[in-house]
Design a protein around this motif. Structure first.
Motif, PDB file in Angstrom:
ATOM      1  N   ARG A  98       4.143  -2.371  -9.081  1.00  0.00           N
ATOM      2  CA  ARG A  98       4.081  -2.418  -7.621  1.00  0.00           C
ATOM      3  C   ARG A  98       3.753  -3.835  -7.170  1.00  0.00           C
ATOM      4  N   PRO A  99       4.475  -4.336  -6.165  1.00  0.00           N
ATOM      5  CA  PRO A  99       4.118  -5.645  -5.602  1.00  0.00           C
ATOM      6  C   PRO A  99       2.729  -5.579  -4.954  1.00  0.00           C
ATOM      7  N   PRO A 100       2.076  -6.713  -4.812  1.00  0.00           N
ATOM      8  CA  PRO A 100       0.753  -6.716  -4.170  1.00  0.00           C
ATOM      9  C   PRO A 100       0.809  -6.017  -2.803  1.00  0.00           C
ATOM     10  N   GLY A 101      -0.150  -5.146  -2.575  1.00  0.00           N
ATOM     11  CA  GLY A 101      -0.223  -4.435  -1.299  1.00  0.00           C
ATOM     12  C   GLY A 101       0.478  -3.093  -1.282  1.00  0.00           C
ATOM     13  N   ASP A 102       1.358  -2.817  -2.256  1.00  0.00           N
ATOM     14  CA  ASP A 102       2.087  -1.541  -2.276  1.00  0.00           C
ATOM     15  C   ASP A 102       1.347  -0.441  -3.036  1.00  0.00           C
ATOM     16  N   SER A 103       0.376  -0.804  -3.862  1.00  0.00           N
ATOM     17  CA  SER A 103      -0.308   0.186  -4.701  1.00  0.00           C
ATOM     18  C   SER A 103      -1.021   1.274  -3.906  1.00  0.00           C
ATOM     19  N   PRO A 104      -1.765   0.959  -2.826  1.00  0.00           N
ATOM     20  CA  PRO A 104      -2.447   2.043  -2.101  1.00  0.00           C
ATOM     21  C   PRO A 104      -1.479   3.117  -1.593  1.00  0.00           C
ATOM     22  N   ARG A 105      -0.336   2.725  -1.064  1.00  0.00           N
ATOM     23  CA  ARG A 105       0.658   3.688  -0.570  1.00  0.00           C
ATOM     24  C   ARG A 105       1.171   4.537  -1.734  1.00  0.00           C
ATOM     25  N   PHE A 106       1.420   3.902  -2.877  1.00  0.00           N
ATOM     26  CA  PHE A 106       1.923   4.628  -4.039  1.00  0.00           C
ATOM     27  C   PHE A 106       0.886   5.623  -4.561  1.00  0.00           C
ATOM     28  N   LEU A 107      -0.362   5.194  -4.669  1.00  0.00           N
ATOM     29  CA  LEU A 107      -1.408   6.090  -5.165  1.00  0.00           C
ATOM     30  C   LEU A 107      -1.621   7.270  -4.214  1.00  0.00           C
ATOM     31  N   ALA A 108      -1.518   7.028  -2.921  1.00  0.00           N
ATOM     32  CA  ALA A 108      -1.619   8.120  -1.941  1.00  0.00           C
ATOM     33  C   ALA A 108      -0.455   9.087  -2.114  1.00  0.00           C
ATOM     34  N   TYR A 109       0.735   8.547  -2.379  1.00  0.00           N
ATOM     35  CA  TYR A 109       1.901   9.409  -2.600  1.00  0.00           C
ATOM     36  C   TYR A 109       1.679  10.301  -3.820  1.00  0.00           C
TER      37      TYR A 109
END
Length: 189
Positions: A98-109
């Motif tokens: 995941r690019p920087p900043g995209d991880s929180p959205r992915f983990l929530a998904y």
């Protein structure tokens, strides 16, 4: 191992072990024990076929542990597309792509995934080795892999498709502006 025809005509694989009977040099016969290994051989052939198909799929595919997010398996297309070796993948987690900043959205998904399910995870930005970011469409299914709850994902690079879609949108906008200008010119005429 030998293959024989059973009474019903089916092929049966046997593992045969034998020892001679009687004194050395005497013709006392042999004791043989045969074990049916047909199911084992079929399972090994099926696993070999699966491994071959998995490794040769043209789209990146991987399996990752749902608890640790660590990769459990990746195919050759993933290695080629992302630029990491298989060993590097096995030392990484899915969050590392995941690019920087995209991880929180992915983990929530991931937390919202249905307990038993599959589907399209939508469009994501993925990070390849060397820092290249590309757009990907991800399809997934929950599986059990080596006794672990896991996700198997198929990834399609849609970067070129998104560029073409944007070009088509721009062309439609220009066409609409042209029609509007033509209509206004017609009215003034």
């Amino acid at each position: 191992e030998i293959r024989i025809a059973a009474k019903n005509g089916d092929a049966v694989d046997l593992e045969v072990r034998s020892v001679p009977l009687g004194a050395a040099g005497a013709n006392g016969g042999a004791l043989a024990i045969a074990r049916d290994v047909t199911a084992r051989n079929q399972a090994q052939r099926a696993a070999g076929h699966f491994e071959f198909l998995f490794s040769k799929l043209p789209m990146p595919v991987w399996v990752f542990d749902l608890e640790t997010l660590r990769f459990l398996e990746v195919n050759e297309a993933a290695v080629e597309r992302y630029g990491y070796t298989r060993a590097e993948f096995m030392a990484m987690s899915i969050a590392d792509l995941r690019p920087p900043g995209d991880s929180p959205r992915f983990l929530a998904y991931l937390e919202e995934l249905a307990p038993e399910g599959h589907g399209c995870a939508g469009h994501w930005r993925h990070l390849a080795k060397g820092g290249r970011i590309f757009d990907a469409e991800v399809f997934w299914r929950r599986v059990e892999y080596d006794g672990r709850k896991a996700i198997v994902s198929t990834i399609q690079d849609i970067t070129e498709r998104k560029v073409l879609e944007e070009q088509l949108r721009q062309a439609h906008k220009l066409e609409a502006v042209g029609r509007l200008a033509g209509g206004i010119a017609h009215d003034f005429n």
